[in-house]
Design an enzyme around this catalytic site. Structure first.
Site, PDB file in Angstrom:
ATOM      1  N   CYS B 242      -6.510 144.737  81.633  1.00  0.00           N
ATOM      2  CA  CYS B 242      -7.859 144.506  82.169  1.00  0.00           C
ATOM      3  C   CYS B 242      -8.539 145.809  82.558  1.00  0.00           C
ATOM      4  O   CYS B 242      -9.648 145.795  83.069  1.00  0.00           O
ATOM      5  CB  CYS B 242      -7.777 143.677  83.435  1.00  0.00           C
ATOM      6  SG  CYS B 242      -7.001 142.110  83.226  1.00  0.00           S
ATOM      7  N   VAL B 243      -7.853 146.912  82.434  1.00  0.00           N
ATOM      8  CA  VAL B 243      -8.323 148.122  83.106  1.00  0.00           C
ATOM      9  C   VAL B 243      -8.866 149.136  82.105  1.00  0.00           C
ATOM     10  O   VAL B 243      -8.279 149.339  81.050  1.00  0.00           O
ATOM     11  CB  VAL B 243      -7.160 148.756  83.912  1.00  0.00           C
ATOM     12  CG1 VAL B 243      -7.635 149.931  84.719  1.00  0.00           C
ATOM     13  CG2 VAL B 243      -6.559 147.708  84.835  1.00  0.00           C
TER      14      VAL B 243
END
Lengths: 127, 428
Positions: B242-243
């Site tokens: 997600c980063v």
């Protein structure tokens, strides 16, 4: 146990202070790296990457890293890695410091992510 | 191993009473789709929305982007180890709905997921402004832990792609592309005069919200190994990352990896593309040593003449990238590394957190610190509450009129390190 955990993350302190040698610093991300650099110059070897996580150093206030617990001869690879990481961190701070005045829920998220990054490293370290 | 990839080109997506493809339009029965993707105990409610290229729409925060695919013939099913059994995939026939993507959106951590603008200047920076997007926004139950939330949304995205991909099972493909990789000794015998080229595919594996899965296995637990490239086209590798929106590899990018496509394009003509070595990007330095040693060992073992290495993410992976490059070069195998840069707003600062003179062939996919002004959009899918805190954003990023000033690192896929981007580099 042949490592010391250096952290400014209160969640990491809570989770590990009874289980592992730990230095808790009430300092900034950059200051944690600088403290680690001091330890490296005393002969401790870096065991985790100082820029762990894709969250940029000017976004999260938290940093946890591992070094060896017994000082030996200076490890030049550790010196290079911590210096490069400090330089990269300063570069991001020169753009903008976003770590000040963060909301509580964001701080909790950043603590949780930093905790999981070091948790994975400790699982490798404790094999 | 041979895979026939049947492409079904879609011109429009609409809600309808029956989920089907008719005259190049994908109709989606919303209720049925909700039924197919729902049921996770950590999710309170799910919304589905549709948006098209050119719409004045902003999607944020974006978690993953996934292309709907279905395994029509051959062993296994799509997303093995995640949705299907772990049987080895990559052979037979697979159908893909082209120009369409499932986008999962919603806050997981309040600051990292990306932005997709469907029009305006921001649209030029993301490949997912050109797809008809079925956006799934999942709202968690009160008090959900971040890892449960991420896992739930990840699986909802895969289920949505499987549900939509299923409509392609009985369709006739508009175009069929064949990809074949023969066993190593056979391919060397077949192309004795061509240089043997491999692809070292580095996967993001640092921990919570930074994970990648291979046949359902958390890739930080693997040692480097070999895959037929077509396995990846059937969803053997999926994203749990997600980063860092600009340079993470969404599942869509794994399925459509441009380096693999380009190597196949030249296979049997200029090069012998013998396969993919996957490796990880762990936090613990001994893991890095082991993985880069093994990666270099495998390139030597395969007798490669050249290797392309791509990375995913920022900072820590720069070290894996350089370690891989250096150790492979020390085996007298040529490398080209593929990355992006955080070179400051003027592009003048040191780009990577690590470097080595042996990294003398580098492809960059852009400077993630570059700043862009995204104008207001008529409609927001998801929420912009967190834009001030998104990666590449800052206090005051979100202006009163809805416009956003951010670094391009906030845009999903803007500097993707497999080259799945529009940015390029020029030397002067």
């Amino acid at each position: 146990m042949d490592h010391i955990l250096i952290t400014n993350n209160p969640l990491v302190k809570d989770k590990y202070q009874d289980r592992t040698a730990l230095v808790f610093l009430e300092k900034s991300y950059l200051e944690v790296l600088c403290y680690a650099r001091g330890e490296i110059h005393k002969g401790h070897e870096l065991l985790t990457h100082p820029l762990s996580g894709s969250i940029k150093p000017n976004e999260t206030p938290y940093k946890s890293l591992l070094v060896t617990n017994k000082p030996k001869a200076l490890d030049y690879r550790s010196v290079t890695m911590i210096e490069d990481s400090i330089e990269t961190t300063k570069k991001f701070f020169s753009i903008r410091d976003r770590t000040q005045g963060l909301r509580k829920d964001l701080l909790a998220d950043f603590q949780e992510i930093d905790y999981h990054l070091i948790k994975g490293a400790l699982e490798s370290a404790n094999k | 191993m041979k895979l026939k990839l049947g492409k079904i080109f879609i011109d429009d997506v609409k809600f309808g009473e029956v989920t089907k493809v008719e005259n190049k339009t994908l109709f989606v029965n919303k209720e049925e789709m909700l039924e197919a993707i729902g049921g996770d105990e950590h999710i309170e409610s799910i919304e589905i929305d549709i948006t098209h290229p050119g719409d004045e729409v902003r999607i944020t925060p974006v978690k993953d982007v996934i292309e709907p695919r279905v395994k029509v013939d051959g062993p296994g099913g799509i997303f093995p180890g995640m949705l299907s059994k772990v049987q080895t995939v990559g052979s037979g026939t697979t159908h893909a709905l082209k120009n369409v993507a499932v986008v999962t959106a919603g806050k997981i951590v309040g600051f990292q997921e990306g932005i997709i603008d469907m029009s305006g200047p921001g649209a030029e920076y993301t490949p997912f402004s050109k797809t008809h997007n079925i956006v799934v926004v999942a709202h968690p139950i009160e008090g959900v832990k971040q890892y449960d939330h991420e896992s739930a949304v990840r699986m909802i995205g895969f289920k949505a792609a499987r549900y939509l991909g299923e409509v392609a099972r009985e369709l006739e493909a508009d175009e069929i592309q064949e990809y074949e990789t023969e066993p190593l000794l056979d391919s060397v015998k077949k192309y004795p005069d061509l240089p043997k080229i491999g692809y070292v595919y580095m996967l993001q594996t640092q921990g919570l919200l930074h994970d990648t899965y291979v046949y359902g296995v958390d890739a930080k637990k693997i040692v480097p190994t070999l895959l037929y490239p077509t396995e990846i086209m059937d969803g053997a590798i999926v994203s749990g990352n997600c980063v860092s929106a600009c340079d993470k590899n969404p599942t869509y990018v794994h399925l459509n990896n441009g380096i693999i496509e380009d190597l196949y394009e030249k296979h049997g003509k200029e090069i012998n593309f013998v396969g993919v070595i996957i490796t990880n990007e762990n936090v613990y330095l001994a893991d890095k040593e082991r993985s880069s040693d093994w990666t270099a060992k495998l390139t030597e073992f395969l007798g490669l003449d050249g290797v392309i290495v791509s990375q995913e993410g920022f900072g820590n992976p720069d070290t894996d990238l350089i370690m891989n490059c250096k150790k492979i070069e020390e085996k007298n195998i040529k490398t080209v590394i593929v990355t992006d840069e955080y070179a400051g707003r003027d592009g003048a600062s040191q780009s990577l957190a690590d470097a080595d003179p042996k990294a003398d062939a580098v492809i960059t996919n852009g400077n993630a610190n570059e700043v862009i002004l995204l104008p207001p959009m008529k409609k927001i899918i998801g929420m912009t509450d967190y834009v001030d805190s998104i990666a590449g954003g800052f206090d005051g990023s979100l202006r009163a009129d809805g416009s956003i000033e951010v670094e391009i690192q906030a845009i999903t896929g803007a500097t993707n390190e497999t080259g799945f981007v529009k940015l390029t580099s020029k030397g002067y």
